[in-house]
Scaffold this active site. Structure first.
Site, PDB file in Angstrom:
ATOM      1  N   HIS A 303     -13.951  24.947  13.863  1.00 14.13           N
ATOM      2  CA  HIS A 303     -12.720  24.305  14.366  1.00 14.13           C
ATOM      3  C   HIS A 303     -12.229  25.066  15.586  1.00 14.13           C
ATOM      4  CE1 HIS A 303      -8.729  22.494  14.420  1.00 14.13           C
ATOM      5  NE2 HIS A 303      -9.245  21.558  13.644  1.00 14.13           N
ATOM      6  N   ASP A 360     -13.139  17.594   7.634  1.00 15.27           N
ATOM      7  CA  ASP A 360     -14.177  16.553   7.466  1.00 15.27           C
ATOM      8  C   ASP A 360     -15.262  16.918   6.465  1.00 15.27           C
ATOM      9  OD1 ASP A 360     -13.695  16.139  10.918  1.00 15.27           O
ATOM     10  OD2 ASP A 360     -13.181  14.675   9.382  1.00 15.27           O
TER      11      ASP A 360
HETATM   12  C1  SDX Z   1     -11.732  17.541  13.678  1.00 16.29           C
HETATM   13  O1  SDX Z   1      -8.814  19.733  17.040  1.00 16.29           O
HETATM   14  C2  SDX Z   1      -8.505  19.288  15.855  1.00 16.29           C
HETATM   15  O2  SDX Z   1      -7.478  19.601  15.312  1.00 16.29           O
HETATM   16  C3  SDX Z   1      -9.529  18.331  15.215  1.00 16.29           C
HETATM   17  C4  SDX Z   1      -9.239  17.920  13.780  1.00 16.29           C
HETATM   18  C5  SDX Z   1      -8.006  17.051  13.679  1.00 16.29           C
HETATM   19  O3  SDX Z   1      -7.407  17.002  12.580  1.00 16.29           O
HETATM   20  O4  SDX Z   1      -7.701  16.334  14.666  1.00 16.29           O
HETATM   21  O5  SDX Z   1      -9.078  19.055  12.965  1.00 16.29           O
HETATM   22  C6  SDX Z   1     -10.400  17.070  13.234  1.00 16.29           C
HETATM   23  O6  SDX Z   1     -12.227  17.066  14.679  1.00 16.29           O
HETATM   24  C7  SDX Z   1     -12.401  18.664  12.917  1.00 16.29           C
HETATM   25  C8  SDX Z   1     -13.750  19.132  13.572  1.00 16.29           C
HETATM   26  C9  SDX Z   1     -14.828  18.134  13.169  1.00 16.29           C
HETATM   27  N1  SDX Z   1     -16.071  18.413  13.873  1.00 16.29           N
HETATM   28  C10 SDX Z   1     -17.125  18.975  13.239  1.00 16.29           C
HETATM   29  O7  SDX Z   1     -17.137  19.310  12.055  1.00 16.29           O
HETATM   30  C11 SDX Z   1     -18.367  19.085  14.111  1.00 16.29           C
HETATM   31  C12 SDX Z   1     -19.001  20.449  13.904  1.00 16.29           C
HETATM   32  N2  SDX Z   1     -18.129  21.448  14.488  1.00 16.29           N
HETATM   33  C13 SDX Z   1     -18.396  21.879  15.832  1.00 16.29           C
HETATM   34  O8  SDX Z   1     -19.035  21.000  16.668  1.00 16.29           O
HETATM   35  C14 SDX Z   1     -17.304  22.760  16.435  1.00 16.29           C
HETATM   36  O9  SDX Z   1     -16.986  23.691  15.496  1.00 16.29           O
HETATM   37  C15 SDX Z   1     -16.037  22.092  16.947  1.00 16.29           C
HETATM   38  C16 SDX Z   1     -16.335  20.969  17.893  1.00 16.29           C
HETATM   39  C17 SDX Z   1     -15.221  21.577  15.819  1.00 16.29           C
HETATM   40  C18 SDX Z   1     -15.247  23.166  17.684  1.00 16.29           C
HETATM   41  O10 SDX Z   1     -15.996  23.529  18.789  1.00 16.29           O
HETATM   42  P1  SDX Z   1     -15.508  24.692  19.796  1.00 16.29           P
HETATM   43  O11 SDX Z   1     -14.155  25.180  19.453  1.00 16.29           O
HETATM   44  O12 SDX Z   1     -15.762  24.190  21.180  1.00 16.29           O
HETATM   45  O13 SDX Z   1     -16.459  25.869  19.456  1.00 16.29           O
HETATM   46  P2  SDX Z   1     -17.918  26.063  20.072  1.00 16.29           P
HETATM   47  O14 SDX Z   1     -18.700  24.795  20.016  1.00 16.29           O
HETATM   48  O15 SDX Z   1     -17.760  26.763  21.384  1.00 16.29           O
HETATM   49  O16 SDX Z   1     -18.552  27.076  18.986  1.00 16.29           O
HETATM   50  C19 SDX Z   1     -18.415  28.490  19.093  1.00 16.29           C
HETATM   51  C20 SDX Z   1     -19.741  29.029  18.506  1.00 16.29           C
HETATM   52  C21 SDX Z   1     -20.983  28.492  19.259  1.00 16.29           C
HETATM   53  O17 SDX Z   1     -22.014  29.446  19.041  1.00 16.29           O
HETATM   54  P3  SDX Z   1     -22.370  30.505  20.256  1.00 16.29           P
HETATM   55  O18 SDX Z   1     -22.510  29.674  21.513  1.00 16.29           O
HETATM   56  O19 SDX Z   1     -21.148  31.414  20.292  1.00 16.29           O
HETATM   57  O20 SDX Z   1     -23.623  31.175  19.814  1.00 16.29           O
HETATM   58  O21 SDX Z   1     -19.880  28.582  17.146  1.00 16.29           O
HETATM   59  C22 SDX Z   1     -21.015  27.726  17.053  1.00 16.29           C
HETATM   60  C23 SDX Z   1     -21.342  27.264  18.467  1.00 16.29           C
HETATM   61  O22 SDX Z   1     -22.735  26.945  18.580  1.00 16.29           O
HETATM   62  N3  SDX Z   1     -20.629  26.586  16.193  1.00 16.29           N
HETATM   63  C24 SDX Z   1     -21.424  26.010  15.299  1.00 16.29           C
HETATM   64  C25 SDX Z   1     -20.632  25.036  14.683  1.00 16.29           C
HETATM   65  N4  SDX Z   1     -19.411  25.023  15.223  1.00 16.29           N
HETATM   66  C26 SDX Z   1     -19.409  25.984  16.169  1.00 16.29           C
HETATM   67  N5  SDX Z   1     -22.724  26.249  14.958  1.00 16.29           N
HETATM   68  C27 SDX Z   1     -23.213  25.467  13.977  1.00 16.29           C
HETATM   69  N6  SDX Z   1     -22.520  24.504  13.330  1.00 16.29           N
HETATM   70  C28 SDX Z   1     -21.238  24.254  13.657  1.00 16.29           C
HETATM   71  N7  SDX Z   1     -20.551  23.304  13.030  1.00 16.29           N
END
Ligand code: SDX
Length: 425
Positions: A303, A360
């Site tokens: 998140h 989710d």
């Molecule tokens: C919702 O914003 C809100 O409030 C949203 C929400 C709401 O109520 O409106 O809460 C609802 O959208 C919840 C999120 C649902 N999405 C997912 O579950 C999809 C999976 N999650 C990710 O794609 C990610 O965690 C996000 C999109 C939710 C957040 O992305 P960020 O903040 O841009 O973080 P990032 O992608 O830069 O990740 C930081 C690191 C990275 O690794 P490095 O580059 O540092 O090596 O963490 C890793 C990412 O690759 N990472 C994950 C991951 N989430 C982050 N690796 C594997 N699986 C994941 N789910």
């Protein structure tokens, strides 16, 4: 701590005001930055940028705190109802019994959509994603309700828009589902509460178990608002151009559809089904996720704000067990989700990146138990988030000094090109 921030740019030093919110959050107010220095800030993904002030929802990502108008999500989920929580975010206070009944009745009165919208819903292929149906028909409502398309709505018109969209989104969601099943639309029954009537319009069955309606009500409460998430920011951005409310909310639906946002609840179930069918161990799957060359993600984890447990995920996870027990249902996907969570939370990759289950991760398990198909999960998220979108839009347009949102950029393209005739290229 000073209420001023000093910024040194070469031989120039400027002071910028520090803004402190009611929960102690602090922001450097850069309203005058460009005028005084010619500089703008750069913050891709708005990781560090506060787009607005708001009195609706507070999140503390480090502590895993979520509050609607100062009430904890735990208390609201346990003691309130979806429509009462909606009233709270819209009007900033819990309604009296009379106010709540009036609000419920106003929404129930919007129990259908224009014939033209029904025709449009039926024109979609049966295998169309219901979010496409919802988005297209949401903006199309503007063609049937010119009265609510004025640039500036009066307070009574805003109240009508809120009640009307709360009623009509529910209707369009149910009709989109019935159409996808090749079934006739089921007329709303105003004698039923909001959630029971939705399930009745989905299934055609008026005898909705109160536990089922209650479980859906809690899920919708948990989705009501979440400060400046992607879809709410989209609503604010589009609404800031004074686009009509139907176009504005349709923008929220579109942003929510993405698998990184609201579309994740559907992606989680597809991921759990894939793991179940593959016979992979949880660790094998997680190793794939951790492999930078693989595109797979642990959907439902991570998140932008929560670097601790998402409080909503905790509530939903607990509700999974009780809903399944109440319905006498089993779901092997719940066991897989729990197993995956347990292994991930011991894995350095997830621990070091503070990746925890978000709203989710478990919500789809309950939707499934309620008989809602996977491709309707994000529509359910939209139903729950509609009050937040409307409340944030209302707060924005009523805010003194309201302006169109128009971020700046830093240009990095070519600088001096001269035109060449076609024959000389
Ligand atoms: C919702 O914003 C809100 O409030 C949203 C929400 C709401 O109520 O409106 O809460 C609802 O959208 C919840 C999120 C649902 N999405 C997912 O579950 C999809 C999976 N999650 C990710 O794609 C990610 O965690 C996000 C999109 C939710 C957040 O992305 P960020 O903040 O841009 O973080 P990032 O992608 O830069 O990740 C930081 C690191 C990275 O690794 P490095 O580059 O540092 O090596 O963490 C890793 C990412 O690759 N990472 C994950 C991951 N989430 C982050 N690796 C594997 N699986 C994941 N789910």
């Amino acid at each position: 701590m000073s209420d001023k921030a000093k910024l040194v740019l070469g031989d120039k030093t400027i002071e910028l005001p520090v803004f402190t919110g009611t929960e102690g959050e602090k922001a450097i107010d850069i309203t005058k930055l460009r005028a005084e220095t010619g500089y703008v800030t750069l913050d891709s993904g708005y990781m560090n940028t506060g787009a607005c002030t708001s009195a609706i929802t507070f999140l503390d990502g480090e502590q895993g705190i979520l509050k609607y108008r100062g009430y904890s999500i735990e208390e609201i989920a346990e003691k309130s109802s979806f429509l009462e929580a909606s009233y709270l975010v819209f009007y900033g206070k819990l309604p009296t019994a009379t106010e709540l009944k009036t609000f419920e009745d106003r929404i129930a009165a919007f129990d259908d959509v224009p014939e033209g919208i029904k025709t449009m819903i039926k024109a979609f292929p049966k295998d169309a994603h219901p979010m496409a149906v919802l988005s297209a028909n949401m903006v199309s409502l503007s063609a049937f309700h010119h009265d609510l398309c004025a640039q500036d709505l009066t307070p009574p018109q805003k109240d009508q828009a809120i009640a009307q969209l709360m009623g009509q989104l529910k209707v369009m969601a149910a009709y989109a589902f019935r159409h996808s099943q090749g079934k006739d639309f089921v007329k709303s029954d105003r004698s039923l509460d909001y959630c029971s009537d939705f399930i009745h319009m989905m299934t055609g069955n008026k005898n909705v178990k109160k536990e089922v309606a209650k479980a859906l009500d809690v899920l919708l409460i948990l989705h009501v608002d979440h400060e400046q998430n992607c879809s709410t920011s989209s609503v604010r951005l589009v609404g800031s151009s004074k686009a009509n409310i139907f176009a504005t909310i349709s923008a929220g639906v579109d942003a929510l559809w993405g698998p990184l946002h609201g579309g994740a609840n559907q992606a989680v179930l597809e991921m759990l089904e894939e793991i179940k069918g593959s016979g992979k161990s949880y660790q094998q799957f997680l190793d794939e996720v951790k492999d930078k060359n693989s595109s797979s993600r642990l959907m439902g984890f991570g998140h932008r704000v929560y670097k601790n447990f998402d409080p909503r995920a905790k509530i939903i996870k607990k509700a999974c067990d009780s809903v399944l027990a109440t319905l006498g249902a089993q779901d092997s996907l719940l066991d897989i989700a729990k197993g995956l969570e347990e292994v991930a939370l011991k894995d350095e990759y997830f621990v070091s990146r503070k990746l925890y289950p978000n709203v989710d991760f478990y919500s789809g398990i309950i939707y499934r138990a309620l008989g809602i198909p996977t491709n309707m999960f994000t529509v359910m998220f939209a139903m729950g988030r509609l009050p937040g979108w409307l409340a944030q839009w209302k707060e924005m347009v009523e805010q003194p000094g309201f302006k169109i949102c128009r971020p700046r950029q830093i240009y990095t393209g070519d600088t001096k090109n001269t035109y060449k005739d076609l024959k000389s290229r």
